[in-house]
Design an enzyme around this catalytic site. Structure first.
Site, mmCIF file in Angstrom:
data_model
loop_
_atom_site.group_PDB
_atom_site.id
_atom_site.type_symbol
_atom_site.label_atom_id
_atom_site.label_comp_id
_atom_site.label_asym_id
_atom_site.label_seq_id
_atom_site.Cartn_x
_atom_site.Cartn_y
_atom_site.Cartn_z
ATOM 1 N N HIS A 145 -0.571 5.585 -9.912
ATOM 2 C CA HIS A 145 -1.839 5.053 -10.162
ATOM 3 C C HIS A 145 -2.653 6.240 -11.485
ATOM 4 O O HIS A 145 -3.406 5.641 -12.286
ATOM 5 C CB HIS A 145 -2.733 5.179 -9.097
ATOM 6 C CG HIS A 145 -2.603 3.862 -8.233
ATOM 7 N ND1 HIS A 145 -2.505 2.725 -8.862
ATOM 8 C CD2 HIS A 145 -2.228 3.652 -7.124
ATOM 9 C CE1 HIS A 145 -2.348 1.751 -7.960
ATOM 10 N NE2 HIS A 145 -2.434 2.340 -6.843
ATOM 11 N N THR A 203 -1.079 -2.567 -1.168
ATOM 12 C CA THR A 203 -0.726 -1.663 -0.277
ATOM 13 C C THR A 203 -0.704 -1.983 1.232
ATOM 14 O O THR A 203 0.290 -2.080 2.139
ATOM 15 C CB THR A 203 -1.447 -0.287 -0.197
ATOM 16 O OG1 THR A 203 -1.203 0.331 -1.486
ATOM 17 C CG2 THR A 203 -0.940 0.851 0.884
#
Length: 549
Positions: A295, A80
């Site tokens: 996730h 990220t």
């Protein structure tokens, strides 16, 4: 949902702005008055393409602009923070310095030695899990930083679901940087909370109190509605994001988060009159729900399918709001990285070779194996935060011990059936920075694009494709990204402005190309030797939006 949240906000109160200065003369080809840069966390090119026939809202609009379906977060460390650091800097992680979400600094004066990408570790009492958010680790200016340097009247705002998304796109000089905390949007330590943010957070608490009924299942999601077992008494794949009143836990891992973020962004644009002054302003928006959902549930169940459908709708409502305010704006939408579905569903869907990583590759297990092999006991030999990525040799090792540890570690890893390659720091450092089409790079070139000599490890471990680097799935973490393979590197890059002629370019481009492309639209000079990207011509056919830039 966007419109309901937006209706709860009062736009007569404003966020503080800088004193206005005389804007630069308007160019013959007028620049957009507002740049809207959107990063959809974990929105892979595969996910974007899978649902293209079903877009009816904001994503459909963006497909009527310049479409680059084969964009690349070209580096190996597809996480990220590195990904967001490339989007508005024009630079790869090797230049931004953001090599991962976290890295080890074994000389750091604190116990954990782990440095989070968006923290100031020099603040007293901080740790990797209790940190003061800061942009100090980002080594290059963002688009907003460069715009403010050229014209201080420029307003720069960054809002996101995650702190690292807001920080890496906002840069060091942003007027406002806000991200979602446990009780609403928060900013840097010591920053006063404006009335607008108080109202946004009140709307957030109202949403929590109301709960959320289950979302309807769109037609395109019906075939995905079957349970997938990921362990004892735990399944994913059939969720609808139902949330009881007062239960805050599910808000972040649902389409509600993106709706709230977009509503906040729209309110900030309205209250600050962004895009309605003489100069061009910029707002960066980090939409984090797709990543949290990927996730927690994987990328191919009803959960992800509903999320993409809601994302399309919420973006459509957001753009409609900008249209109603008469703002001349240009949009770029991309992602910080891709993602990969959980192995258990892949195994059910014609991919029996999909597997989870061997626990023996985790740093603690690797330490035990190397200690047994070398006879060096009583200390940590290798530091790492997972079964892939950077590994660091402990500083207490003597030169002879270090040589033994490196030899033993390389032998163990290179013999492992799930390991694709292990590069040494010397190998990566000796490799020139890559150039040319990102789809043709070698793994070593990808590693070089993520390499920083001060922050990178002594070894870089890359797993084979179709190996999920989570040994055992657990609630909230069943699938992930971070690999050097195209499933994690490929992201869409979409540009749109009212009246532009649409086109699609299927060849590979980089997210580092976004900054110079936007800079050309607003006639902002950016020295080519300061960035890695190149300007993309957004004029279909004759003409060149990059000409002379």
């Amino acid at each position: 949902m966007f419109k309901k949240v937006l209706a709860a906000l009062i736009f007569t109160t404003s966020m503080p702005v800088l004193a206005q200065q005389t804007a630069k003369p308007v160019a013959a080809a007028p620049a957009p008055r507002l740049i809207v840069a959107i990063a959809v966390d974990q929105f892979s090119a595969d996910l974007f393409s899978e649902y293209r026939p079903y877009y009816t809202g904001g994503l459909k609009r963006l497909m009527q602009g310049a479409v680059f379906p084969k964009g690349y977060q070209s580096h190996a460390a597809t996480e990220t923070c590195p990904g967001h650091s490339t989007i508005l800097t024009g630079s790869r992680p090797s230049r931004t310095g953001i090599i991962a979400n976290s890295w080890f600094d074994l000389k750091a004066d604190r116990a954990d030695k782990v440095i989070y990408c968006a923290e100031d570790e020099k603040q007293p009492g901080t740790s990797n899990n209790n940190y003061v958010v800061s942009p100090i680790h980002l080594r290059v200016p963002t688009l907003g930083d460069r715009m403010k340097a050229a014209n201080p009247a420029t307003r720069v705002v960054s809002v996101a679901g995650k702190d690292r998304a807001a920080v890496m796109m906002g840069g060091a000089k942003a007027d406002h940087v806000w991200w979602m905390g446990s009780k609403g949007f928060v900013s840097y330590a010591g920053v006063p909370v404006p009335p607008l943010v108080e109202q946004v957070n009140a709307a957030y608490m109202q949403r929590i109190a109301q709960g959320n009924p289950a979302f309807e299942l769109p037609e395109q999601c019906v075939a995905k509605d079957f349970p997938v077992s990921i362990g004892k008494d735990k399944t994913v794949g059939t969720g609808r994001f139902e949330r009881a009143p007062g239960m805050a836990g599910g808000f972040r891992i649902s389409p509600e988060l993106d709706a709230m973020t977009l509503a906040f962004a729209a309110a900030a644009i309205k209250s600050m009159a962004l895009g309605q002054q003489g100069q061009t302003d910029v707002i960066a928006i980090g939409l984090s729900a797709t990543d949290y959902i990927g996730h927690s549930y994987g990328t191919e169940g009803t959960e992800s399918c509903i999320q993409v459908d809601r994302l399309d709708r919420e973006l459509g409502a957001f753009f409609d709001r900008l249209d109603s305010d008469g703002i001349d704006y240009a949009v770029v939408l991309t992602a910080d990285h891709g993602g990969h579905d959980l192995p258990e569903r892949h195994q059910l869907n014609a991919m029996p070779e999909e597997q989870r990583v061997d626990p023996a590759l985790a740093p603690k297990a690797l330490n035990r194996s190397v200690a047994a092999s070398t006879g060096i006991n009583g200390k940590t030999l290798i530091h790492g935060d997972g079964p892939a990525g950077d590994l660091y040799f402990d500083l207490s090792l003597t030169p002879a011990e270090r040589a033994k540890v490196e030899t033993a570690t390389l032998a163990l890893l290179r013999a492992h059936r799930q390991v694709e390659v292990v590069f040494t720091k010397a190998q990566i450092a000796a490799t020139p920075s890559p150039s040319g089409p990102p789809e043709s790079w070698s793994l070593l070139q990808e590693a070089r694009a993520s390499f920083d000599p001060e922050r990178s490890g002594d070894l870089l471990l890359l797993l084979k494709p179709r190996v999920m680097p989570i040994a055992t799935a657990f609630s909230g973490f069943v699938a992930t990204h971070g690999s050097p393979w195209d499933m994690d590197r490929r992201v869409p890059i979409l540009f749109w402005r009212k009246g532009m002629r649409p086109f699609e370019q299927p060849l590979g481009v980089e997210t580092a190309d976004i900054l110079p492309t936007l800079a050309a639209l607003i006639d902002l000079p950016v020295p080519k030797d300061e960035i890695d990207g190149r300007c993309l011509d957004l004029i279909a056919g004759e003409g060149d939006s990059c000409a002379g830039k």
